[in-house]
Design an enzyme around this catalytic site. Structure first.
Site, PDB file in Angstrom:
ATOM      1  N   SER A 120       0.836  -1.196   0.000  1.00  0.00           N
ATOM      2  CA  SER A 120       0.000   0.000   0.000  1.00  0.00           C
ATOM      3  C   SER A 120       0.879   1.257   0.000  1.00  0.00           C
ATOM      4  O   SER A 120       1.619   1.480  -0.954  1.00  0.00           O
ATOM      5  CB  SER A 120      -0.963  -0.050   1.198  1.00  0.00           C
ATOM      6  OG  SER A 120      -1.982   0.911   1.073  1.00  0.00           O
ATOM      7  N   ASP A 260      -9.592  -5.080  -4.866  1.00  0.00           N
ATOM      8  CA  ASP A 260      -8.706  -4.097  -4.249  1.00  0.00           C
ATOM      9  C   ASP A 260      -9.251  -2.678  -4.363  1.00  0.00           C
ATOM     10  O   ASP A 260      -9.788  -2.291  -5.409  1.00  0.00           O
ATOM     11  CB  ASP A 260      -7.347  -4.166  -4.964  1.00  0.00           C
ATOM     12  CG  ASP A 260      -6.196  -3.671  -4.125  1.00  0.00           C
ATOM     13  OD1 ASP A 260      -6.402  -2.816  -3.257  1.00  0.00           O
ATOM     14  OD2 ASP A 260      -5.077  -4.168  -4.354  1.00  0.00           O
ATOM     15  N   HIS A 287      -7.462  -5.736  -0.616  1.00  0.00           N
ATOM     16  CA  HIS A 287      -6.261  -4.925  -0.469  1.00  0.00           C
ATOM     17  C   HIS A 287      -5.148  -5.599   0.334  1.00  0.00           C
ATOM     18  O   HIS A 287      -4.020  -5.123   0.341  1.00  0.00           O
ATOM     19  CB  HIS A 287      -6.636  -3.593   0.196  1.00  0.00           C
ATOM     20  CG  HIS A 287      -5.584  -2.531   0.104  1.00  0.00           C
ATOM     21  ND1 HIS A 287      -5.066  -2.093  -1.095  1.00  0.00           N
ATOM     22  CD2 HIS A 287      -4.949  -1.811   1.074  1.00  0.00           C
ATOM     23  CE1 HIS A 287      -4.161  -1.150  -0.865  1.00  0.00           C
ATOM     24  NE2 HIS A 287      -4.062  -0.971   0.442  1.00  0.00           N
TER      25      HIS A 287
END
Length: 309
Positions: A120, A260, A287
């Protein structure tokens, strides 16, 4: 989906330490496998947020199954590292976190060779580091990351438009009123997160611990990102690395999830512009595939790391 309980249970020992970084401290967790393999280079894990702390990435320690060391750390401003709630907004920059990572790499003696794995926000930080300090980085894994905050926001807005109209109106109303800490708003955020952040039910404790960290000290996340994943008001709002990706020389693995929150347009520039790159999507995951589909994650990433040891 798969359980994470057994996948990260690799025999070995854990060593923790704190590294001086200017006037502050970076907390580090080093996993040493019980049967180390000198042919396997260590992997340094960059957590997301910014400000989420390392907890939710602990399952990535399963990469130590083939005898490699796995390094986790808490970035400045969160977890067990120095907290600076009174620091001005201009203190929290991408360059600060690049410098912190460089300090860690040097102090741990990793310059002879290591792998970088960012998740991320960590997958935004990783290429920033590689562009400035390419020495020693044998490979880079960009898990569920984004190459441009505007492109990420574009994808988030597409997901929001797929939500019920009354939900969209509630979000807009609460954001106009500045009441993004209201129970109604937080309930919608929770619904979104359970579809596009982590689809496990219940959430693993490690993930809950990382979210609790942000709640206890929202300084970094609030300053750099904003009040939630779909309200981007922080200093990263215009960030983009797209035009600089041609300069990335490290072999790169790009990972994404079917559901995601980082939609394809957010990570596509990594695949289109980095010279030596491959991509893998985790079906059914969102995610955090290292929690949602851990066995597949360890298999795919482990094979990539071994290819570049």
């Amino acid at each position: 989906m798969e359980s994470t309980a057994d996948d990260a249970a690799v025999p070995g020992r854990v060593e923790t330490s704190t590294l001086p970084f200017g006037d502050h401290w970076t907390w580090v967790r080093m996993f040493h496998p019980a049967e180390p393999n000198d042919d396997r280079l260590p992997v340094v894990v960059l957590h997301g947020g910014p400000g989420m702390a390392h907890n939710y990435t602990l399952a990535i320690g399963a990469l130590g199954h083939d005898g490699r060391r796995v390094v986790h750390y808490d970035q400045l401003g969160c977890g067990n590292s120095s907290h600076l709630p009174d620091a001005p907004a201009q203190f929290w920059t991408v360059e600060l976190f690049v410098d912190e990572l460089r300090n860690l790499v040097e102090r741990l003696g990793l310059l002879d060779g290591f792998h970088l794995l960012g998740h991320s926000w960590g997958a935004m930080l990783a290429p920033e580091y590689v562009l400035r300090h390419p020495d020693g980085v044998r490979s880079m894994t960009l898990a569920n990351g984004l190459a441009s905050m505007p492109l990420f926001a574009q994808g988030i807005n597409e997901l929001l438009r797929a939500m019920p109209r009354e939900t969209q109106e509630l979000i807009a109303e609460q954001e106009r009123a500045g009441t993004t800490d209201s129970a109604e708003y937080l309930s919608v955020v929770d619904q979104f997160y359970r579809q596009h952040i982590c689809r496990l039910d219940p959430w693993p404790q490690d993930l809950q611990d990382s979210f609790a960290n942000v709640e206890n000290d929202p300084t970094v996340y609030g300053t750099m990102f904003g009040p939630s994943e779909f309200t981007i008001t922080g200093t990263l709002v215009g960030w983009s690395i797209v035009d600089r990706l041609d300069g990335v020389g490290a072999p790169t693995l790009v990972l994404s999830g079917e559901h995601d929150e980082a939609r394809p347009q957010a990570w596509a520039p990594f695949v289109e512009r980095i010279r030596d790159v491959r991509h893998h999507e985790f079906a059914g995951a969102s995610h955090i595939p290292h929690l949602e589909t851990p066995a597949e994650f360890t298999r795919v990433v482990g094979a990539f790391l071994r290819r570049h040891d």
